[in-house]
Design a protein around this motif. Sequence first.
Motif, PDB file in Angstrom:
ATOM      1  N   LEU A  19      -7.486  10.802  -2.997  1.00 44.53           N
ATOM      2  CA  LEU A  19      -8.674  11.642  -3.118  1.00 44.53           C
ATOM      3  C   LEU A  19      -8.919  12.433  -1.838  1.00 44.53           C
ATOM      4  O   LEU A  19      -9.139  13.654  -1.867  1.00 44.53           O
ATOM      5  CB  LEU A  19      -9.884  10.769  -3.447  1.00 44.53           C
ATOM      6  N   LEU A  20      -8.860  11.752  -0.702  1.00 44.21           N
ATOM      7  CA  LEU A  20      -9.160  12.426   0.560  1.00 44.21           C
ATOM      8  C   LEU A  20      -8.080  13.439   0.929  1.00 44.21           C
ATOM      9  O   LEU A  20      -8.380  14.500   1.494  1.00 44.21           O
ATOM     10  CB  LEU A  20      -9.331  11.390   1.669  1.00 44.21           C
ATOM     11  N   MET A  21      -6.824  13.145   0.628  1.00 46.56           N
ATOM     12  CA  MET A  21      -5.770  14.104   0.931  1.00 46.56           C
ATOM     13  C   MET A  21      -5.865  15.350   0.047  1.00 46.56           C
ATOM     14  O   MET A  21      -5.521  16.459   0.474  1.00 46.56           O
ATOM     15  CB  MET A  21      -4.398  13.453   0.760  1.00 46.56           C
ATOM     16  N   PRO A  27      -6.616   3.260   8.130  1.00 45.90           N
ATOM     17  CA  PRO A  27      -6.371   1.818   8.295  1.00 45.90           C
ATOM     18  C   PRO A  27      -6.031   1.113   6.985  1.00 45.90           C
ATOM     19  O   PRO A  27      -5.158   0.240   6.940  1.00 45.90           O
ATOM     20  CB  PRO A  27      -7.688   1.305   8.885  1.00 45.90           C
ATOM     21  N   ASP A  28      -6.711   1.501   5.898  1.00 46.18           N
ATOM     22  CA  ASP A  28      -6.440   0.865   4.611  1.00 46.18           C
ATOM     23  C   ASP A  28      -5.062   1.241   4.097  1.00 46.18           C
ATOM     24  O   ASP A  28      -4.281   0.384   3.668  1.00 46.18           O
ATOM     25  CB  ASP A  28      -7.513   1.269   3.596  1.00 46.18           C
ATOM     26  N   ALA A  29      -4.727   2.528   4.110  1.00 47.65           N
ATOM     27  CA  ALA A  29      -3.449   2.978   3.553  1.00 47.65           C
ATOM     28  C   ALA A  29      -2.273   2.439   4.355  1.00 47.65           C
ATOM     29  O   ALA A  29      -1.287   1.945   3.788  1.00 47.65           O
ATOM     30  CB  ALA A  29      -3.411   4.507   3.508  1.00 47.65           C
ATOM     31  N   HIS A  30      -2.344   2.513   5.661  1.00 48.84           N
ATOM     32  CA  HIS A  30      -1.216   2.086   6.490  1.00 48.84           C
ATOM     33  C   HIS A  30      -1.009   0.570   6.451  1.00 48.84           C
ATOM     34  O   HIS A  30       0.109   0.093   6.608  1.00 48.84           O
ATOM     35  CB  HIS A  30      -1.436   2.534   7.941  1.00 48.84           C
ATOM     36  N   SER A  31      -2.085  -0.165   6.246  1.00 48.97           N
ATOM     37  CA  SER A  31      -1.957  -1.621   6.292  1.00 48.97           C
ATOM     38  C   SER A  31      -1.493  -2.220   4.972  1.00 48.97           C
ATOM     39  O   SER A  31      -0.959  -3.328   4.959  1.00 48.97           O
ATOM     40  CB  SER A  31      -3.291  -2.256   6.707  1.00 48.97           C
ATOM     41  N   VAL A  32      -1.672  -1.514   3.851  1.00 45.67           N
ATOM     42  CA  VAL A  32      -1.289  -2.092   2.561  1.00 45.67           C
ATOM     43  C   VAL A  32       0.056  -1.591   2.069  1.00 45.67           C
ATOM     44  O   VAL A  32       0.649  -2.192   1.165  1.00 45.67           O
ATOM     45  CB  VAL A  32      -2.368  -1.803   1.493  1.00 45.67           C
ATOM     46  N   ALA A  33       0.564  -0.511   2.624  1.00 44.74           N
ATOM     47  CA  ALA A  33       1.865   0.016   2.205  1.00 44.74           C
ATOM     48  C   ALA A  33       2.978  -0.925   2.667  1.00 44.74           C
ATOM     49  O   ALA A  33       2.804  -1.682   3.627  1.00 44.74           O
ATOM     50  CB  ALA A  33       2.078   1.404   2.795  1.00 44.74           C
ATOM     51  N   THR A  36       3.853  11.619  -3.647  1.00 46.13           N
ATOM     52  CA  THR A  36       4.882  10.580  -3.471  1.00 46.13           C
ATOM     53  C   THR A  36       4.424   9.502  -2.498  1.00 46.13           C
ATOM     54  O   THR A  36       4.673   8.312  -2.723  1.00 46.13           O
ATOM     55  CB  THR A  36       6.196  11.205  -2.983  1.00 46.13           C
ATOM     56  N   SER A  37       3.737   9.900  -1.422  1.00 45.11           N
ATOM     57  CA  SER A  37       3.243   8.881  -0.484  1.00 45.11           C
ATOM     58  C   SER A  37       2.177   8.018  -1.151  1.00 45.11           C
ATOM     59  O   SER A  37       2.071   6.811  -0.859  1.00 45.11           O
ATOM     60  CB  SER A  37       2.700   9.533   0.790  1.00 45.11           C
ATOM     61  N   PHE A  38       1.394   8.585  -2.049  1.00 47.19           N
ATOM     62  CA  PHE A  38       0.406   7.809  -2.807  1.00 47.19           C
ATOM     63  C   PHE A  38       1.089   6.698  -3.603  1.00 47.19           C
ATOM     64  O   PHE A  38       0.667   5.538  -3.569  1.00 47.19           O
ATOM     65  CB  PHE A  38      -0.364   8.748  -3.738  1.00 47.19           C
ATOM     66  N   TRP A  39       2.165   7.025  -4.295  1.00 49.05           N
ATOM     67  CA  TRP A  39       2.869   6.013  -5.093  1.00 49.05           C
ATOM     68  C   TRP A  39       3.573   4.994  -4.205  1.00 49.05           C
ATOM     69  O   TRP A  39       3.687   3.816  -4.558  1.00 49.05           O
ATOM     70  CB  TRP A  39       3.860   6.681  -6.042  1.00 49.05           C
ATOM     71  N   LEU A  40       4.036   5.421  -3.057  1.00 47.66           N
ATOM     72  CA  LEU A  40       4.658   4.472  -2.126  1.00 47.66           C
ATOM     73  C   LEU A  40       3.622   3.511  -1.541  1.00 47.66           C
ATOM     74  O   LEU A  40       3.898   2.312  -1.373  1.00 47.66           O
ATOM     75  CB  LEU A  40       5.370   5.230  -1.001  1.00 47.66           C
ATOM     76  N   ILE A  41       2.435   4.010  -1.228  1.00 48.53           N
ATOM     77  CA  ILE A  41       1.381   3.148  -0.689  1.00 48.53           C
ATOM     78  C   ILE A  41       0.974   2.096  -1.719  1.00 48.53           C
ATOM     79  O   ILE A  41       0.761   0.928  -1.381  1.00 48.53           O
ATOM     80  CB  ILE A  41       0.166   3.996  -0.264  1.00 48.53           C
ATOM     81  N   ARG A  42       0.876   2.479  -2.972  1.00 50.46           N
ATOM     82  CA  ARG A  42       0.433   1.554  -4.023  1.00 50.46           C
ATOM     83  C   ARG A  42       1.605   0.817  -4.682  1.00 50.46           C
ATOM     84  O   ARG A  42       1.484   0.312  -5.802  1.00 50.46           O
ATOM     85  CB  ARG A  42      -0.402   2.292  -5.070  1.00 50.46           C
ATOM     86  N   PHE A  43       2.732   0.714  -4.004  1.00 46.82           N
ATOM     87  CA  PHE A  43       3.909   0.065  -4.581  1.00 46.82           C
ATOM     88  C   PHE A  43       3.582  -1.351  -5.053  1.00 46.82           C
ATOM     89  O   PHE A  43       3.960  -1.752  -6.151  1.00 46.82           O
ATOM     90  CB  PHE A  43       5.037   0.037  -3.543  1.00 46.82           C
ATOM     91  N   ILE A  72      -4.982  -2.939  -2.831  1.00 44.74           N
ATOM     92  CA  ILE A  72      -3.971  -1.932  -2.521  1.00 44.74           C
ATOM     93  C   ILE A  72      -4.162  -0.694  -3.390  1.00 44.74           C
ATOM     94  O   ILE A  72      -4.072   0.448  -2.912  1.00 44.74           O
ATOM     95  CB  ILE A  72      -2.565  -2.529  -2.704  1.00 44.74           C
ATOM     96  N   VAL A  73      -4.458  -0.900  -4.664  1.00 49.22           N
ATOM     97  CA  VAL A  73      -4.672   0.227  -5.571  1.00 49.22           C
ATOM     98  C   VAL A  73      -5.877   1.051  -5.134  1.00 49.22           C
ATOM     99  O   VAL A  73      -5.828   2.293  -5.113  1.00 49.22           O
ATOM    100  CB  VAL A  73      -4.842  -0.280  -7.016  1.00 49.22           C
ATOM    101  N   ARG A  74      -6.968   0.376  -4.759  1.00 44.19           N
ATOM    102  CA  ARG A  74      -8.156   1.106  -4.301  1.00 44.19           C
ATOM    103  C   ARG A  74      -7.874   1.891  -3.023  1.00 44.19           C
ATOM    104  O   ARG A  74      -8.323   3.034  -2.868  1.00 44.19           O
ATOM    105  CB  ARG A  74      -9.305   0.120  -4.064  1.00 44.19           C
ATOM    106  N   SER A  75      -7.130   1.279  -2.107  1.00 45.24           N
ATOM    107  CA  SER A  75      -6.793   1.979  -0.861  1.00 45.24           C
ATOM    108  C   SER A  75      -5.956   3.221  -1.142  1.00 45.24           C
ATOM    109  O   SER A  75      -6.183   4.287  -0.547  1.00 45.24           O
ATOM    110  CB  SER A  75      -6.040   1.037   0.081  1.00 45.24           C
ATOM    111  N   ALA A  76      -4.986   3.105  -2.058  1.00 41.37           N
ATOM    112  CA  ALA A  76      -4.143   4.248  -2.405  1.00 41.37           C
ATOM    113  C   ALA A  76      -4.944   5.337  -3.105  1.00 41.37           C
ATOM    114  O   ALA A  76      -4.759   6.536  -2.828  1.00 41.37           O
ATOM    115  CB  ALA A  76      -2.988   3.783  -3.296  1.00 41.37           C
ATOM    116  N   ASN A  77      -5.850   4.947  -3.992  1.00 42.65           N
ATOM    117  CA  ASN A  77      -6.672   5.937  -4.692  1.00 42.65           C
ATOM    118  C   ASN A  77      -7.557   6.705  -3.710  1.00 42.65           C
ATOM    119  O   ASN A  77      -7.734   7.932  -3.825  1.00 42.65           O
ATOM    120  CB  ASN A  77      -7.542   5.248  -5.744  1.00 42.65           C
TER     121      ASN A  77
END
Length: 622
Positions: free
Chosen positions: A174-176, A240-246, A151-158, A165-170
């Motif tokens: 993967l890492l999670m 940094p990527d995920a938090h900044s693009v969500a 769910t957090s993945f889909w929220l990040i790539r909203f 943004i899509v690359r950051s979410a992907n």
Amino acid sequence: MDTTIYPHLQTGLAILLGAGLITPLLASKRQLAGVVNLLAVALAGLFFASSAINVLSGPGAPASFDLQLAGLTIPLLVDGFSAVFLLLIAVIASVVALYCIGYMQMAHYRHYSLRGFYFCYPVFIAGMIALVTVDDLSTGFTIAWQLMTLTSFWLIRFDHHDPVIVRSANKYLLLMQLAWAAVLTAGLLVPGCGWGTPLHYIAEQLGTLDVGPRTLLLALTFLGFGMKAGMFPLGQLWLPDAHSVAPSPISALLSGVMLKTGIYGLIRTLFWMTPENMPAHELQYWGLAVAVIGVVTLFIGTSQSLKQVDAKRLNAYSSIGQIGYIILAIGAARYYLGPNAALHALALLAILGAFLHVLNHAIFKSLLFLCVGSVQYTTGTKDLDKLGGLFALMPITAIIAGIAAIAVSGVPAFSGFTSKWAIVAATLLSGKAAGIFVIFGVIALVTSAMTLATYVKLYGMTFTSVGVEWNTDGNAKVQEVGKLMLAPKLLLTAICLLQGLCPWLFVALFGRVLAASEGVLTHTLATPALLATLSERYAGVAVSNASGTVVAFSLPLVMVALLVLAGLFARWLKHAGGAQTRQAPVWLCGYQTLNNANRYLSSHIFDAFKKFMKWTGGNVRA
């Protein structure tokens, strides 16, 4: 054990999962959907808070039970430690849900449907709640982790029209999943353990292993939870990527509470999964290794934060640094609980500092992300080179952001000071008994100065400097955000001030956490003699009373009172001489027009220091 704990927990989760199904049906009416989401999250939060309060205010016995779900047995545990995380998630999630009502009306999001957002939001909260209450590393852990991660993945790539943004979410996803695989592998490889095995049994079986296999299994769990918490260097890969693009309210949840689920796992690993018969020197090696990772994390993360020109990336890197303080404190506490009994009091102080910083960071970092979100909402940018002069246009947000910036910087009488000073004191006071930790304490002090510099830059470039695009001459499009976005920030500000001015309330809460938990934290640390020793070695903490409740320091209130008296005296002195006040335009060194060619930009501030710290890395992106 209070028999209402399990039903309340179950009801809260059911409300969140039900909201994930119902709220998307109302998504065409964007504000109504936000209100329904808020009501569901707040109502579920009340049930979670009730469960937590029942544990913390009860006789001290943790609530453990088995949940039967589709033929699976999932062990659950709600003790004092998990109860605090329940409260934290419930409060932040409810406040952010209120903020979402206004924020998701942003013009940039008008062409996006909110169905996916309001499906994922309550389920994301349910996943975090589940993760801090399951008592295994397999069945329940997997369900909770996947609910939270997907769910957090889909929220990040909203904002999925942007490929960055899509690359950051992907990358985040993967890492999670790798982190999940590491923890799950460790849980299943322990001899005699399988799906649904409780942590206490895993700890017993680890005690039967040789040092090599045991170290490997503990390292896998530490790796998984450390990646979730954002420790160096794993945090730099995604955070940094995920938090900044969500969307900003999601950034607040990610930094404020989701990172803390990783901290929860680290503490469970080091204090609940370590066998009782584990050699003391082996435990100390673990403590030292964790502390080294913590001090590197706080130093590198903060230095990388100082370099950023994107306000959200600055906050994201700063979160890595602040998490480093907590990891340092956890490692110090684990090391101090060795054969040298004289260090046990410092172990209590270190874990107290970690506990307080978990609470403090959750509040002030959520607040900072919401303030940056408000700036982005009204200006359309988070680039510090394009901001400035917003104090006159957004005064309430500016004052709130100032309080949060002072708190994260560890200025005395504000919340960050209390927790950071406990951590630093725990390291500096170790002296010859653990000299390496004195060095760690000095590094932590230097890093606090770097944090202050970072937030002087963020605040100055956003609110007090003269901007190019958003200047104080009057831009009709830039104004204070509405009440729906101000109210949640004011609520968090009140909590932040309470944490700074009345820290004894949270020290007392820590006492209840120890009383309502089992394991090494209770058996070793929650003793009247140790608490008395602590009070002697750490100025400001008074001794617990007979019931074990820690009563604590009122020094912040004394400092505030002295500052007020000093201000009143200065005001009297100013008027006593009869001096007149006059106003004049600021002299611009001969320049009549201010523009980017003759003003400081964010990238110019602390330029020499940033060049000196170039070796620490940190991708600077606007």
